[in-house]
Design a protein around this motif. Structure first.
Motif, PDB file in Angstrom:
ATOM      1  N   MET A  79      -4.692   1.561 -13.023  1.00  0.00           N
ATOM      2  CA  MET A  79      -4.407   1.114 -11.660  1.00  0.00           C
ATOM      3  C   MET A  79      -3.073   0.377 -11.572  1.00  0.00           C
ATOM      4  O   MET A  79      -2.346   0.486 -10.577  1.00  0.00           O
ATOM      5  N   LEU A  80      -2.716  -0.367 -12.617  1.00  0.00           N
ATOM      6  CA  LEU A  80      -1.444  -1.085 -12.605  1.00  0.00           C
ATOM      7  C   LEU A  80      -0.252  -0.142 -12.753  1.00  0.00           C
ATOM      8  O   LEU A  80       0.884  -0.510 -12.412  1.00  0.00           O
ATOM      9  N   LYS A  81      -0.494   1.061 -13.248  1.00  0.00           N
ATOM     10  CA  LYS A  81       0.553   2.079 -13.321  1.00  0.00           C
ATOM     11  C   LYS A  81       0.649   2.896 -12.032  1.00  0.00           C
ATOM     12  O   LYS A  81       1.579   3.684 -11.847  1.00  0.00           O
ATOM     13  N   HIS A  82      -0.314   2.717 -11.145  1.00  0.00           N
ATOM     14  CA  HIS A  82      -0.409   3.518  -9.928  1.00  0.00           C
ATOM     15  C   HIS A  82       0.363   2.863  -8.782  1.00  0.00           C
ATOM     16  O   HIS A  82       0.576   1.654  -8.766  1.00  0.00           O
ATOM     17  N   ALA A  83       0.739   3.684  -7.795  1.00  0.00           N
ATOM     18  CA  ALA A  83       1.507   3.184  -6.653  1.00  0.00           C
ATOM     19  C   ALA A  83       0.753   2.131  -5.855  1.00  0.00           C
ATOM     20  O   ALA A  83       1.379   1.282  -5.205  1.00  0.00           O
ATOM     21  N   ILE A  84      -0.582   2.135  -5.881  1.00  0.00           N
ATOM     22  CA  ILE A  84      -1.352   1.159  -5.116  1.00  0.00           C
ATOM     23  C   ILE A  84      -1.012  -0.264  -5.542  1.00  0.00           C
ATOM     24  O   ILE A  84      -0.967  -1.185  -4.713  1.00  0.00           O
ATOM     25  N   ARG A  87      -5.152  11.960  -9.496  1.00  0.00           N
ATOM     26  CA  ARG A  87      -6.078  12.530  -8.506  1.00  0.00           C
ATOM     27  C   ARG A  87      -7.336  11.674  -8.399  1.00  0.00           C
ATOM     28  O   ARG A  87      -7.819  11.396  -7.298  1.00  0.00           O
ATOM     29  N   ALA A  88      -7.854  11.225  -9.540  1.00  0.00           N
ATOM     30  CA  ALA A  88      -9.055  10.389  -9.551  1.00  0.00           C
ATOM     31  C   ALA A  88      -8.787   9.044  -8.884  1.00  0.00           C
ATOM     32  O   ALA A  88      -9.595   8.567  -8.073  1.00  0.00           O
ATOM     33  N   LEU A  89      -7.645   8.423  -9.209  1.00  0.00           N
ATOM     34  CA  LEU A  89      -7.316   7.119  -8.623  1.00  0.00           C
ATOM     35  C   LEU A  89      -7.124   7.214  -7.121  1.00  0.00           C
ATOM     36  O   LEU A  89      -7.551   6.321  -6.362  1.00  0.00           O
ATOM     37  N   ASP A  90      -6.479   8.288  -6.666  1.00  0.00           N
ATOM     38  CA  ASP A  90      -6.288   8.484  -5.223  1.00  0.00           C
ATOM     39  C   ASP A  90      -7.632   8.571  -4.504  1.00  0.00           C
ATOM     40  O   ASP A  90      -7.803   8.033  -3.404  1.00  0.00           O
ATOM     41  N   ARG A  91      -8.587   9.252  -5.111  1.00  0.00           N
ATOM     42  CA  ARG A  91      -9.898   9.409  -4.470  1.00  0.00           C
ATOM     43  C   ARG A  91     -10.668   8.077  -4.477  1.00  0.00           C
ATOM     44  O   ARG A  91     -11.392   7.771  -3.516  1.00  0.00           O
ATOM     45  N   ILE A  92     -10.523   7.292  -5.523  1.00  0.00           N
ATOM     46  CA  ILE A  92     -11.151   5.969  -5.548  1.00  0.00           C
ATOM     47  C   ILE A  92     -10.566   5.090  -4.436  1.00  0.00           C
ATOM     48  O   ILE A  92     -11.295   4.423  -3.702  1.00  0.00           O
ATOM     49  N   ILE A  93      -9.246   5.101  -4.320  1.00  0.00           N
ATOM     50  CA  ILE A  93      -8.560   4.299  -3.301  1.00  0.00           C
ATOM     51  C   ILE A  93      -9.034   4.689  -1.896  1.00  0.00           C
ATOM     52  O   ILE A  93      -9.218   3.830  -1.028  1.00  0.00           O
ATOM     53  N   ASN A  94      -9.267   5.985  -1.699  1.00  0.00           N
ATOM     54  CA  ASN A  94      -9.688   6.486  -0.390  1.00  0.00           C
ATOM     55  C   ASN A  94     -11.202   6.556  -0.239  1.00  0.00           C
ATOM     56  O   ASN A  94     -11.717   7.160   0.705  1.00  0.00           O
ATOM     57  N   ASP A  95     -11.912   5.929  -1.182  1.00  0.00           N
ATOM     58  CA  ASP A  95     -13.367   5.805  -1.133  1.00  0.00           C
ATOM     59  C   ASP A  95     -14.060   7.171  -1.087  1.00  0.00           C
ATOM     60  O   ASP A  95     -14.984   7.400  -0.296  1.00  0.00           O
TER      61      ASP A  95
END
Length: 503
Positions: free
Chosen positions: A156-161, A488-496
């Motif tokens: 998550m810390l490597k992700h744009a969020i 792809r997995a992180l994006d889906r977590i962020i978007n619930d």
């Protein structure tokens, strides 16, 4: 209230109420009214992932440039060692500096530790691939005390969020920005659907990528070591004796602005020329060269640049994007009606100038519409021997690690090593077996990586089995594939949304 998006996860309103202005202390700075666009309301703050609050001892120390020296058993890690394209620290002569031993501070850097930059390239993070007992971190780097869900947090810390949150929390305008400990207040979303399995999936993908990046570094070191051992063990009986250049040698070379007379250059060149099977310079060995097309607009007239693939665009392999280990960090894409010179299987891309000077990448698969720029020199093997091309790429990496490319090249600010100097690159005539052994560390084309066979139960074991035989090229290729799955997995977590595993 309507709003517009300045990036993927941060929104800024187009209009605000007087009440909101009052609540913000009457500031009119747009950054104060930005908000996080994260549909998933289940989150933890970064600080909640820590096993204890941060302490001063978790922060590195500044020692001042006066304590930098040319050689030392102790090193100072700068923030530029933390880069967005890798999970591991990049340890080079530019990112880690030798220091006076008496100023060394033991930060107890151990394999698996997370280190994060609070200044300059704020928010960049890396996980240590080994113990760094003789390295210390700068005063702009924190070591994070994390024990549980370390790889989930790292992902998550490597992700744009995370990056976008931190970016709008840190004041703008300064030449060097300082995040202090604001990163602790960034939100890290957690899955709501199949939470335990999803966290396990994210951690497995992240750990697998880290493992591949570690192995890439190991393969690279093994390549350099194999070449050095073969040269030393295969030398003729006579020992090297350094002599200063005579007038005849200077006249033959026709140059004074050169490292060709340096003792280190002469020693390594002597080892190659005195190898038991003989040697040949790059041109005499059967290699030719061609520069890439100049991409300046005054030459190609019309161009459209893209970070993502577009149909009909050229993929660009630029020397500045070739890693130390011989893979391409990222590709760019360009659309133009001008016909560009393209590269073919077996070609070596050699960085001719500047930062990328001497960095090399070999094309091991059939490629279509792939080009480089003028600074990317295409070294062409007229023998049409892929193993030999890979070996020569590995030898050029070895030669660069010994400073030989710098000795041959000329100029300041990185300088250049033009094709006119390729005849000075002497290469050893290793037998086919040895060339194949070394080439296999870079590329093993017999392997298959099939996502359809992976599950949460078998993935780590199957991935590790694959890695045992994979070369640098395959390790990087599959790491990039896993990064796509991870994003792809992180994006889906962020978007619930539910995460589909290995899809």
């Amino acid at each position: 209230m309507s709003s517009q998006y300045i990036n993927q996860y941060i929104k800024v309103p187009l209009s605000i109420s007087l009440k909101t202005i009052e609540e913000k202390g009457y500031t009119l700075s747009s950054s104060q009214y930005m908000d996080l666009n994260m549909p998933n309301r289940n989150f933890k703050f970064v600080k909640e992932f820590l096993s204890r609050p941060l302490k001063r001892s978790d922060l590195g120390n500044e020692i001042g440039s006066v304590n930098y020296i040319t050689q030392s058993p102790f090193f100072f890690i700068r923030t530029k060692a933390l880069q967005p394209h890798t999970f591991l620290p990049e340890i080079t002569s530019e990112t880690t500096l030798p220091i006076i031993p008496k100023v060394f501070v033991n930060n107890n850097l151990r394999e698996g530790d997370l280190i994060i930059s609070k200044d300059s390239n704020i928010g960049e993070i890396a996980i240590l691939d080994r113990d760094y007992s003789n390295f210390m971190i700068s005063g702009a780097i924190y070591k994070l005390p994390v024990k549980q869900n370390k790889y989930y947090l790292l992902a998550m810390l490597k992700h744009a969020i995370f990056r976008e949150q931190l970016d709008f929390m840190v004041p703008k305008g300064a030449t060097i920005r300082h995040a202090k400990t604001l990163f602790l207040d960034c939100k890290i979303p957690l899955p709501n659907i199949h939470a335990e399995e999803t966290i396990q999936y994210v951690e497995m993908l992240t750990q697998a990528i880290v493992n591949k990046e570690k192995l890439i570094k190991e393969r690279h070191e093994n390549i350099l070591l194999s070449i050095e051992e073969e040269l030393i063990n295969g030398k003729q009986q006579t020992d090297f004796e350094f002599e200063y250049p005579g007038i005849d040698e200077v006249f033959i070379n026709g140059r004074l602005d050169t490292g060709l007379y340096n003792e280190k250059f002469k020693k390594w060149n002597y080892l190659v020329k005195n190898y038991k099977n003989g040697s040949a310079d790059l041109i005499s060995r059967g290699f030719d060269w061609s520069r890439g097309t100049s991409l300046e607009k005054n030459f190609i007239k019309t161009r459209v640049d893209s970070d993502k693939y577009q149909e009909g665009f050229y993929e660009l392999v630029l020397p500045t994007n070739i890693s130390l280990y011989g893979y391409v960090d990222k590709s760019l894409y360009i659309g133009t009606p001008t016909k560009l010179k393209t590269i073919s299987k077996g070609d070596i891309i050699f960085g001719g100038e500047g930062f990328g000077k001497g960095r090399t990448y070999v094309v091991v698969e059939e490629s279509n519409n792939v080009a480089t720029n003028y600074h990317g020199i295409r070294i062409i093997n007229k023998n049409k021997d892929l193993i030999e091309s890979i070996f020569i790429r590995c030898f050029l990496a070895f030669w660069r690690s010994k400073g030989m490319i710098d000795f041959i090249g000329v100029g300041g600010s990185g300088g250049h090593c033009a094709p006119s100097y390729f005849h000075l690159i002497e290469t050893p005539l290793f037998d086919k077996t040895k060339q194949s052994q070394i080439a296999r560390l870079y590329h093993n084309g017999s392997l298959n990586y099939d996502f359809k066979t992976f599950s949460l139960v078998n993935f780590m074991e199957m991935d590790e089995t694959y890695n045992v035989q994979a070369g640098i090229y395959e390790l990087d290729k599959t790491a990039k594939q896993l990064k796509i799955l991870l994003d792809r997995a992180l994006d889906r977590i962020i978007n619930d949304k539910a995460v589909d595993f290995f899809v």
